[in-house]
Motif scaffolding. Structure first.
Motif, PDB file in Angstrom:
ATOM      1  N   CYS A  76       0.835  -1.209   0.000  1.00 44.74           N
ATOM      2  CA  CYS A  76       0.000   0.000   0.000  1.00 44.74           C
ATOM      3  C   CYS A  76       0.857   1.242   0.000  1.00 44.74           C
ATOM      4  O   CYS A  76       0.639   2.180  -0.763  1.00 44.74           O
ATOM      5  CB  CYS A  76      -0.915  -0.017   1.229  1.00 44.74           C
ATOM      6  N   ARG A  77       1.901   1.246   0.839  1.00 48.32           N
ATOM      7  CA  ARG A  77       2.747   2.439   0.916  1.00 48.32           C
ATOM      8  C   ARG A  77       3.627   2.606  -0.321  1.00 48.32           C
ATOM      9  O   ARG A  77       4.131   3.696  -0.575  1.00 48.32           O
ATOM     10  CB  ARG A  77       3.555   2.436   2.217  1.00 48.32           C
ATOM     11  N   ARG A  82      -6.296  -1.006  -3.188  1.00 51.27           N
ATOM     12  CA  ARG A  82      -7.348  -1.834  -3.760  1.00 51.27           C
ATOM     13  C   ARG A  82      -8.664  -1.569  -3.043  1.00 51.27           C
ATOM     14  O   ARG A  82      -8.682  -1.144  -1.892  1.00 51.27           O
ATOM     15  CB  ARG A  82      -7.015  -3.321  -3.660  1.00 51.27           C
ATOM     16  N   GLU A 100      -9.623   9.324   6.853  1.00 50.91           N
ATOM     17  CA  GLU A 100      -8.444   9.843   7.545  1.00 50.91           C
ATOM     18  C   GLU A 100      -7.496   8.712   7.955  1.00 50.91           C
ATOM     19  O   GLU A 100      -6.274   8.845   7.878  1.00 50.91           O
ATOM     20  CB  GLU A 100      -8.861  10.658   8.769  1.00 50.91           C
ATOM     21  N   THR A 101      -8.081   7.582   8.388  1.00 49.99           N
ATOM     22  CA  THR A 101      -7.239   6.445   8.768  1.00 49.99           C
ATOM     23  C   THR A 101      -6.397   5.998   7.576  1.00 49.99           C
ATOM     24  O   THR A 101      -5.188   5.772   7.701  1.00 49.99           O
ATOM     25  CB  THR A 101      -8.123   5.280   9.263  1.00 49.99           C
ATOM     26  N   ALA A 102      -7.048   5.886   6.423  1.00 50.74           N
ATOM     27  CA  ALA A 102      -6.318   5.477   5.221  1.00 50.74           C
ATOM     28  C   ALA A 102      -5.198   6.466   4.915  1.00 50.74           C
ATOM     29  O   ALA A 102      -4.096   6.094   4.524  1.00 50.74           O
ATOM     30  CB  ALA A 102      -7.275   5.385   4.045  1.00 50.74           C
ATOM     31  N   LEU A 104      -3.627   8.440   7.103  1.00 52.63           N
ATOM     32  CA  LEU A 104      -2.578   8.382   8.125  1.00 52.63           C
ATOM     33  C   LEU A 104      -1.597   7.245   7.853  1.00 52.63           C
ATOM     34  O   LEU A 104      -0.432   7.325   8.198  1.00 52.63           O
ATOM     35  CB  LEU A 104      -3.201   8.164   9.510  1.00 52.63           C
ATOM     36  N   PHE A 105      -2.098   6.156   7.257  1.00 50.08           N
ATOM     37  CA  PHE A 105      -1.237   4.982   7.114  1.00 50.08           C
ATOM     38  C   PHE A 105      -0.771   4.742   5.682  1.00 50.08           C
ATOM     39  O   PHE A 105       0.296   4.190   5.468  1.00 50.08           O
ATOM     40  CB  PHE A 105      -1.940   3.746   7.660  1.00 50.08           C
ATOM     41  N   GLY A 106      -1.577   5.137   4.713  1.00 43.95           N
ATOM     42  CA  GLY A 106      -1.208   4.842   3.341  1.00 43.95           C
ATOM     43  C   GLY A 106      -0.202   5.816   2.767  1.00 43.95           C
ATOM     44  O   GLY A 106       0.656   5.452   1.973  1.00 43.95           O
ATOM     45  N   ARG A 152     -11.485   5.844   0.275  1.00 45.23           N
ATOM     46  CA  ARG A 152     -10.472   5.379   1.220  1.00 45.23           C
ATOM     47  C   ARG A 152      -9.214   4.929   0.468  1.00 45.23           C
ATOM     48  O   ARG A 152      -8.094   5.208   0.893  1.00 45.23           O
ATOM     49  CB  ARG A 152     -11.053   4.221   2.025  1.00 45.23           C
ATOM     50  N   ALA A 153      -9.429   4.246  -0.658  1.00 43.85           N
ATOM     51  CA  ALA A 153      -8.282   3.812  -1.452  1.00 43.85           C
ATOM     52  C   ALA A 153      -7.508   5.031  -1.962  1.00 43.85           C
ATOM     53  O   ALA A 153      -6.281   5.073  -1.920  1.00 43.85           O
ATOM     54  CB  ALA A 153      -8.746   2.937  -2.613  1.00 43.85           C
ATOM     55  N   THR A 156      -4.986   6.850   0.372  1.00 46.05           N
ATOM     56  CA  THR A 156      -3.655   6.317   0.633  1.00 46.05           C
ATOM     57  C   THR A 156      -2.631   6.882  -0.347  1.00 46.05           C
ATOM     58  O   THR A 156      -1.453   6.557  -0.261  1.00 46.05           O
ATOM     59  CB  THR A 156      -3.634   4.783   0.522  1.00 46.05           C
TER      60      THR A 156
END
Lengths: 249, 309, 295
Positions: A76-77, A82, A100-102, A104-106, A152-153, A156
């Protein structure tokens, strides 16, 4: 330039061959359609590219680097996002928190809260989720949940977007909206898109090229016109399910 | 926009900080003034708050229900009981936390591959395995129980325990707000989706599991001083783990308020039933658990939220 | 040493214990398989059956073996009451199996605490025992007490009966179908709630019978059930959740391991061994060692 290169990829579950030496190249900037009957191996291919499953043999290269040994979060990073055919929203969180979660991590670099707010706003707008930011995801309609899956995708920050039947179950108007939204999103973010779709007309309208899988094997690849004329596809794919013929232009 | 942000910072950071400190001061100060009996009640309350908040860092945020936190508590107590004569207390309390955290870190990697209810019964089985293995070790060493002479008095222990409760509460609150906490919540909501969106799920789960064992280890070390008596079966009792889970469900584990409410409920109930048989207390506790799971799965804290809305 | 290990004495002990383990595993499997309810109060129903047998014998002086149908009915009745009061609504909400499993675990934990402590309140925590059929029979080198022989025979008979019921009757096949394919079972017209009621009655009833049998040879206390809950979980996880035959094989296997370990090492090794096996099996293969009924 080739962005994604899948080379002789196979996946065997128990005794069942879900993918059989599939090779595929996705060019930077194209929209590439993926079609095939249920069980053809489309979602398995997605899962392997995204790292949710390990291939039995074969390799996947993304932007020149090998990725088939990496974990999903690492992939993902690297810039592949997907969506899931059966949507998997964080049901208890709001739309904003999902996105926001996506983010923060993606995203590979941390954004300031202000930049995040701005980006969330623009992504929600692009996906037609403007008014729904504070709604809990479990309360959304199917159509909105599908769009949340895309939002969300996008959050990231991908270069390659894998879309798994984001139009299944939508009404014709919603499909039209989704196609427009995806084209907009592709241009705004400079994306490459690999898309699985059963809605044939949508696939034909959007795709630069289409690949057809049948029982785990790649049986055809070409422009939508090539595919429509390909007798092998007609036999393997349309022969299986007559109702799909209806969608042909 | 700027005032919005300030207000949010106030609501999320300053207010919880002040409330926690005020609560801690009240618990300690009130305990000191009210006399020996209430000091013990305050100590018990602080102990449960510390334990439930710590548990909630892992289980509340990730949704993986651990029935094994008695082990963390027990290891801290065991370290204190065996080393009390040789090392000062201020070394042993943090060391108890470190030991518990380390143990959790080691077991986390195989254990956290297991999901859902199997994880719950696995943590329970593992806790019992550790208990009986340690019992065997103690029997082999010829130490069926250990006594601690010269432990600090109740007021000192109360101060430490209140500090641990406050630390656990703040840790729970701020972990919940952090990026790390957001990742844990994503794991709770949908682990596969979280992983696909870039959350390093294994690393986060393992870290959270280890982190959530540290303060319980320190609590166990302090409680060994309190009881001045150590026996494996008592200290590694599954009742501790079960009580933590029950309180977390009754209080709610969605935020840092829930564990405080749950601990207040537990200590309140046991005070109310003082003098009555311990069986009656446990029966009521069991009935409360059933009622909350059926009718208010988000606990007292969830009920408060619903009322506000 | 080898003589001891191959003696009929140990094999007999393992057979008696194995039949009981198989019986409680069977009950847990039925309840889990048809409803995805993780009944961690299972051993407490065994305890209730043991108290039933104890009081029956103490008050009437008649053999508890005669009272087994009554004891089974009692266990089934309490199980059905719980189903009606607590679980039916939960099951009807259409929640995901994972949520049902997690909630049922907590609910049954509450039920377990309540049952144990109500029993302790009513009958005190003092261990109880009675002597019944304790004549020793010598068969070859092997000494067997009458109550152990009776326990083995009854448990085997019930296991056999349930297997025949599951494999040879239409209703039994419906239960098996529900265990294997929940959705498909609904579609082919199986009355799911009726099957669940029968599974509850069989599951809890057989636990109570196991308790009644056990009370002839072991002390009865309000907290005795716990060990058997764990054993039952080891058995069904080893045999594969929802796999009835696998569970029965696993019951005997666990008993053999346990009896031999206690003989070779010490009585204290028993708990370490049971929990060790439990942890190891879950870690190695959460789906079970002997087969996969699901998916």
């Amino acid at each position: 330039m080739t962005l994604l290169k899948v080379d002789k990829l196979s996946k065997i579950f128990g005794g069942l061959t879900a993918l059989d030496a599939v090779s595929l190249s996705i060019e930077d900037g194209e929209i590439h359609g993926l079609m095939g009957a249920n069980g053809a191996g489309k979602t398995t291919l997605f899962s392997i590219i995204a790292g949710n499953q390990r291939p039995s043999s074969g390799t996947v290269h993304f932007a020149g680097a090998r990725i088939d040994r990496l974990r999903p979060d690492q992939i993902c990073r690297k810039g592949i996002a997907r969506t899931f055919q059966i949507v998997r929203p964080f049901a208890g969180l709001t739309v904003r928190d999902n996105v926001e979660t996506a983010m923060l991590f993606g995203q590979t670099e941390a954004l300031s809260p202000r930049e995040r707010d701005r980006l969330i706003g623009s992504i929600l707008g692009e996906c037609g989720l403007d008014g729904l930011a504070d709604r809990v995801a479990s309360s959304l309609t199917l159509s909105a949940r599908k769009r949340l899956e895309v939002a969300r995708a996008l959050a990231t920050g991908p270069r390659l977007l894998l879309l798994d039947e984001v139009m299944a179950g939508l009404t014709p108007t919603e499909v039209t909206d989704m196609i427009a939204a995806l084209k907009r999103v592709k241009d705004n973010h400079g994306l490459t898109i690999l898309i699985i779709e059963h809605v044939m007309s949508a696939l034909n309208q959007m795709s630069d090229r289409i690949t057809v899988l049948h029982r785990g094997q790649l049986i055809a690849e070409g422009t939508p016109e090539d595919i429509a004329r390909n007798p092998q596809v007609a036999e393997a794919y349309f022969g299986v399910d007559d109702s799909e013929l209806e969608g042909r232009p | 926009m700027a005032t919005d942000r300030n207000r949010q910072a106030m609501r999320r950071i300053l207010l919880p900080l002040l409330l926690t400190l005020a609560g801690a001061a009240l618990l300690y100060g009130g305990g000191l003034r009210a006399g020996p009996y209430w000091q013990v009640v305050a100590l018990t309350l602080a102990m449960w708050i510390a334990l439930i908040q710590s548990w909630s860092i892992f289980s509340g945020l990730t949704g993986y229900v651990s029935l094994g936190h008695a082990v963390a508590y027990g290891l801290g107590a065991y370290l204190m009981a065996t080393q009390f004569r040789d090392y000062p207390v201020w070394v042993l309390i943090p060391a108890g936390g470190a030991l518990a955290g380390l143990f959790a870190l080691i077991v986390a990697i195989p254990v956290l591959r297991i999901r859902g209810p199997y994880f719950v019964i696995l943590t329970f089985g593992l806790a019992e395995l550790v208990k009986f293995a340690l019992l065997r070790l103690e029997t082999a060493l010829g130490a069926s129980s250990r006594l601690l002479f010269g432990a600090p008095g109740t007021t000192t222990l109360l101060a430490w325990m209140v500090a641990l409760a406050a630390a656990a509460t703040l840790l729970r609150h701020f972990v919940g707000l952090s990026r790390f906490g957001r990742g844990l919540i994503a794991i709770r909501e949908d682990e596969t989706a979280a992983e696909t969106l870039g959350v390093p799920v294994t690393r986060f789960k393992v870290l959270a599991f280890a982190l959530s064992a540290v303060i319980p280890g320190m609590v166990g070390a302090v409680m060994a001083l309190r009881s001045t008596y150590f026996e494996v079966l008592q200290v590694f009792s599954p009742t501790i783990s079960f009580t933590i889970v029950t309180m977390a469900i009754i209080g709610g584990s969605g935020d840092a308020r829930g564990p405080v409410l749950g601990a207040l409920f537990l200590v309140g109930l046991s005070e109310l039933l003082r003098g009555a048989s311990p069986q009656l207390y446990l029966i009521l506790l069991g009935l409360c658990l059933i009622a909350f799971v059926l009718f208010a799965p988000n606990g007292l804290s969830g009920l408060l939220d619903r009322r506000r809305k | 040493m080898l003589d001891t290990l191959l003696s009929g004495q140990l094999l007999f002990a393992a057979a008696v214990l194995g039949a009981l383990y198989a019986l409680i595993g069977l009950g847990l499997n039925l309840v889990y398989g048809t409803m995805r309810l993780l009944n961690i109060a299972h051993g407490d129903f065994l305890m209730l059956g043991a108290y039933g047998a104890f009081w029956w014998f103490t008050l009437t002086g008649i053999s508890p073996l005669i009272a087994l149908p009554l004891i089974a009915a009692g266990g089934a009745g309490i199980g059905l009451a719980l189903y009606a009061l607590v679980f039916r609504k939960q099951l009807a909400t259409g929640l995901a199996p994972a949520v049902i499993e997690a909630r049922s675990l907590l609910l049954f934990f509450g039920v377990s605490v309540v049952i144990q402590n109500v029993t302790a309140l009513l009958f005190s925590a003092t261990p109880r025992a009675y002597r019944h059929l304790d004549t020793v029979y010598q068969i070859g080198q092997t000494a067997m007490t009458g109550n152990r022989i009776a326990s083995l025979l009854v448990a085997l008979a019930i296991l056999g009966g349930v297997l025949v019921f599951l494999n040879r009757t239409l209703f039994g096949l419906e239960i098996k179908a529900l265990i294997q394919h929940r959705e498909a079972a609904r579609i082919v017209g199986i009355n799911v709630s009726r099957v669940q009621i029968v599974a509850i009655a069989l599951g809890f009833g057989s636990a109570a019978i196991a308790g009644g049998l056990l009370s002839m040879t072991e002390q009865v206390t309000p907290f005795m059930g716990f060990r058997f809950t764990i054993a039952a979980f080891v058995v069904i996880i080893m045999g594969g959740l929802g796999n009835i035959l696998g569970g029965i094989v696993a019951g005997f296997l666990l008993a053999v391991i346990e009896i031999y370990a206690v003989t070779l090492f010490s009585a204290e090794a028993r708990s370490i061994l049971i929990y060790g096996a439990f942890v190891a099996i879950l870690l190695i293969s959460p789906q079970g060692l002997l087969g996969r009924a699901r998916r």
